[in-house]
Design an enzyme around this catalytic site. Sequence first.
Site, PDB file in Angstrom:
ATOM      1  N   SER A  22      -0.793 -13.731   3.262  1.00 53.40           N
ATOM      2  CA  SER A  22      -0.165 -12.408   3.156  1.00 53.40           C
ATOM      3  C   SER A  22       0.566 -12.300   1.832  1.00 53.40           C
ATOM      4  CB  SER A  22       0.820 -12.225   4.323  1.00 53.40           C
ATOM      5  OG  SER A  22       1.380 -10.952   4.273  1.00 53.40           O
ATOM      6  N   ASN A 108       6.987 -14.509  14.035  1.00 50.04           N
ATOM      7  CA  ASN A 108       6.645 -13.280  14.760  1.00 50.04           C
ATOM      8  C   ASN A 108       7.861 -12.369  14.942  1.00 50.04           C
ATOM      9  OD1 ASN A 108       4.250 -14.593  14.827  1.00 50.04           O
ATOM     10  ND2 ASN A 108       4.205 -14.949  17.038  1.00 50.04           N
ATOM     11  N   THR A 154      -1.831  35.879   4.036  1.00 48.17           N
ATOM     12  CA  THR A 154      -2.434  35.296   5.229  1.00 48.17           C
ATOM     13  C   THR A 154      -3.933  35.337   4.961  1.00 48.17           C
ATOM     14  OG1 THR A 154      -2.594  37.416   6.368  1.00 48.17           O
ATOM     15  CG2 THR A 154      -0.593  36.151   6.761  1.00 48.17           C
ATOM     16  N   HIS A 155      -4.634  34.306   5.375  1.00 51.17           N
ATOM     17  CA  HIS A 155      -6.072  34.176   5.083  1.00 51.17           C
ATOM     18  C   HIS A 155      -6.344  34.208   3.570  1.00 51.17           C
ATOM     19  CE1 HIS A 155      -6.438  35.217   9.378  1.00 51.17           C
ATOM     20  NE2 HIS A 155      -5.572  36.173   9.090  1.00 51.17           N
ATOM     21  N   SER A 276      -6.603  17.232 -21.089  1.00 48.82           N
ATOM     22  CA  SER A 276      -7.969  16.777 -20.843  1.00 48.82           C
ATOM     23  C   SER A 276      -8.438  15.954 -22.039  1.00 48.82           C
ATOM     24  CB  SER A 276      -8.878  17.993 -20.659  1.00 48.82           C
ATOM     25  OG  SER A 276     -10.228  17.638 -20.855  1.00 48.82           O
ATOM     26  N   LYS A 282      -7.126  22.517 -22.337  1.00 49.77           N
ATOM     27  CA  LYS A 282      -6.689  22.374 -20.943  1.00 49.77           C
ATOM     28  C   LYS A 282      -5.244  21.918 -20.795  1.00 49.77           C
ATOM     29  CE  LYS A 282      -8.702  22.706 -17.585  1.00 49.77           C
ATOM     30  NZ  LYS A 282      -9.662  21.777 -16.969  1.00 49.77           N
ATOM     31  N   ASN A 284      -3.427  20.695 -17.234  1.00 47.54           N
ATOM     32  CA  ASN A 284      -3.808  20.518 -15.836  1.00 47.54           C
ATOM     33  C   ASN A 284      -2.620  20.172 -14.930  1.00 47.54           C
ATOM     34  OD1 ASN A 284      -6.547  20.993 -16.309  1.00 47.54           O
ATOM     35  ND2 ASN A 284      -6.902  18.859 -16.886  1.00 47.54           N
ATOM     36  N   GLU A 289      -2.164  18.042  -7.784  1.00 48.22           N
ATOM     37  CA  GLU A 289      -3.430  17.588  -7.189  1.00 48.22           C
ATOM     38  C   GLU A 289      -3.277  16.218  -6.546  1.00 48.22           C
ATOM     39  OE1 GLU A 289      -6.984  18.723  -9.900  1.00 48.22           O
ATOM     40  OE2 GLU A 289      -5.205  18.757 -11.140  1.00 48.22           O
ATOM     41  N   TYR A 316       2.135 -10.807  20.146  1.00 49.58           N
ATOM     42  CA  TYR A 316       1.824 -10.817  18.710  1.00 49.58           C
ATOM     43  C   TYR A 316       0.366 -11.206  18.463  1.00 49.58           C
ATOM     44  CZ  TYR A 316       1.638 -11.839  13.776  1.00 49.58           C
ATOM     45  OH  TYR A 316       1.277 -11.831  12.455  1.00 49.58           O
ATOM     46  N   GLN A 321      -0.440  -8.147  10.774  1.00 45.89           N
ATOM     47  CA  GLN A 321      -0.117  -8.377   9.365  1.00 45.89           C
ATOM     48  C   GLN A 321      -0.594  -7.216   8.485  1.00 45.89           C
ATOM     49  OE1 GLN A 321      -0.295 -12.398   7.665  1.00 45.89           O
ATOM     50  NE2 GLN A 321      -1.989 -11.678   6.410  1.00 45.89           N
ATOM     51  N   LYS A 324       1.584  -3.884   6.918  1.00 48.12           N
ATOM     52  CA  LYS A 324       2.423  -3.761   5.731  1.00 48.12           C
ATOM     53  C   LYS A 324       1.728  -3.027   4.581  1.00 48.12           C
ATOM     54  CE  LYS A 324       3.528  -8.026   6.793  1.00 48.12           C
ATOM     55  NZ  LYS A 324       3.341  -7.717   8.214  1.00 48.12           N
TER      56      LYS A 324
HETATM   57  N1  ARG Z   1       2.488 -12.792   8.067  1.00 47.00           N
HETATM   58  C1  ARG Z   1       2.499 -12.448   9.456  1.00 47.00           C
HETATM   59  C2  ARG Z   1       2.642 -10.939   9.656  1.00 47.00           C
HETATM   60  O1  ARG Z   1       2.853 -10.272   8.744  1.00 47.00           O
HETATM   61  C3  ARG Z   1       3.600 -13.139  10.163  1.00 47.00           C
HETATM   62  C4  ARG Z   1       3.256 -14.520  10.444  1.00 47.00           C
HETATM   63  C5  ARG Z   1       2.861 -14.721  11.805  1.00 47.00           C
HETATM   64  N2  ARG Z   1       1.893 -15.740  11.765  1.00 47.00           N
HETATM   65  C6  ARG Z   1       1.548 -16.488  12.810  1.00 47.00           C
HETATM   66  N3  ARG Z   1       0.680 -17.383  12.618  1.00 47.00           N
HETATM   67  N4  ARG Z   1       2.101 -16.304  13.968  1.00 47.00           N
HETATM   68  O2  ARG Z   1       2.498 -10.446  10.736  1.00 47.00           O
END
Ligand code: ARG
Length: 455
Positions: A22, A108, A154-155, A276, A282, A284, A289, A316, A321, A324
């Site tokens: 990770s 966890n 509207t529309h 551009s 141009k 822009n 956008e 878990y 993971q 994130k």
């Molecule tokens: N990096 C993991 C996560 O983001 C947490 C680690 C948990 N790993 C495990 N082998 N129990 O969820």
Amino acid sequence: MTLWEGRLGGVPASAMWNFTVSVADRRLLEDDIEGSMAHVAMLGEVGILSKQETEAITAGLQTLSEEAGSGAFAFSDDDEDVHSAVERRLIELVGPVGGKLHTGRSRNDQVALDLILYMRREALGHADGLARLALVLVAAAERLGPEVVVPSYTHLQQAQPTLFAHHLLAYGQMAARDRRRFLDLADRLDCSPLGAGASAGSSLPLSPERTASLLGMSAAFANSLDAVGSRDRAAEYVWCCARALVSLSRLGEDVVLWSTREFGWVTLADEFATGSSALPQKKNPDVAELARGKAASAIGSLTAMLALEKGLPMSYNRDLQEDKEHLFRVDDDLAGATSALAGLIASARFHPPPPAPETAALDLAEALVGRGVPFREAHRVTGAIAARLAAESREFSSLSFSDLADAHPSFEPSDLDLLDPVISVNRRATPGGGSHGSVTAQIAQLRAELSGEGS
Ligand code: ARG
């Protein structure tokens, strides 16, 4: 060296390592250290760690925190994730006693806590950013004042004359609601998962309540499986970001339209426009956008967050993971879009042409209603005037009193004044509408809400 080398022989295969490692979670470094500090303090208080051990580990974490703050903290390719990196560096700094940090804890519950700490802080950042954007819209509305009238649509067809300020304040309201959503989330982020362990708690005399209170939270988890296995709050956070980006996307779409030659409502400041590489003339509206484009990614991330959890067995699973990358992505996109659009609006020059005169048609009908004519009849009469002018290839601006009198005996000569958009707007004094009085009230309400009085 892995955290689990006692169990598995040999070295991890690089194909396995590269796939499972990770990296995105490095952003949680400071939160991980903060959570670790509270954990160690609690371990000391309940007597699991001696005073000396607590002090040694705390001092090491303090150094780590300084390294993180100054950017000196160095991750290694052998760190499986941010949690492994913190433990590795701690042991480098304080020796084997650092190996006691993970007592009564699992990655966890640790990662669940890190995310909550991160979201708690960033949610307030987004709330502030959205408040700033809403205030920029309020300031632009004030600058435009009581004279700058545009058609409402509207529309995407011209509907009724309204103050341009009214149109901008609609986005102000949306931003204020998007802000409030982040503040509402704070309640559900006020609960620490630390102490849940890997899944089902610990035989050690931990005090999750104490850790929670050391972290400034009013409660600890009620169920450890839920604490490590759920990401509903992360999904909710991504929803708040995605929803705010959808609002910004709509503002972006309007800015794109307004900046066309066909609309000609706005001139963007050079600093908030792009050029551009090929077309020399141009200018822009790329900020606007990309606000639309980022909203598309955010919707994808929200879908991913929901899909991530939907089929997971309790509790878990490593799938989590993946949360994130999505969360951090929408986080950055929202922050970027909010501040770029705030800058764009603050520096733009608005110069919309007035609405087409036929946008006063409802006002003409309502003039009849005011004299006792049923609305349905008034609508038919006014619609027939519009049809007749169209058939005669005449503009609404050529409307004369004899046209009105031919259509209905209750029209009066002064009704022609309604073709003046400023007069038309200011007759529509209903609350929340586009008249100057109503717009002034909306500005006061938004300012009060954003300064905290209304929240
Ligand atoms: N990096 C993991 C996560 O983001 C947490 C680690 C948990 N790993 C495990 N082998 N129990 O969820």
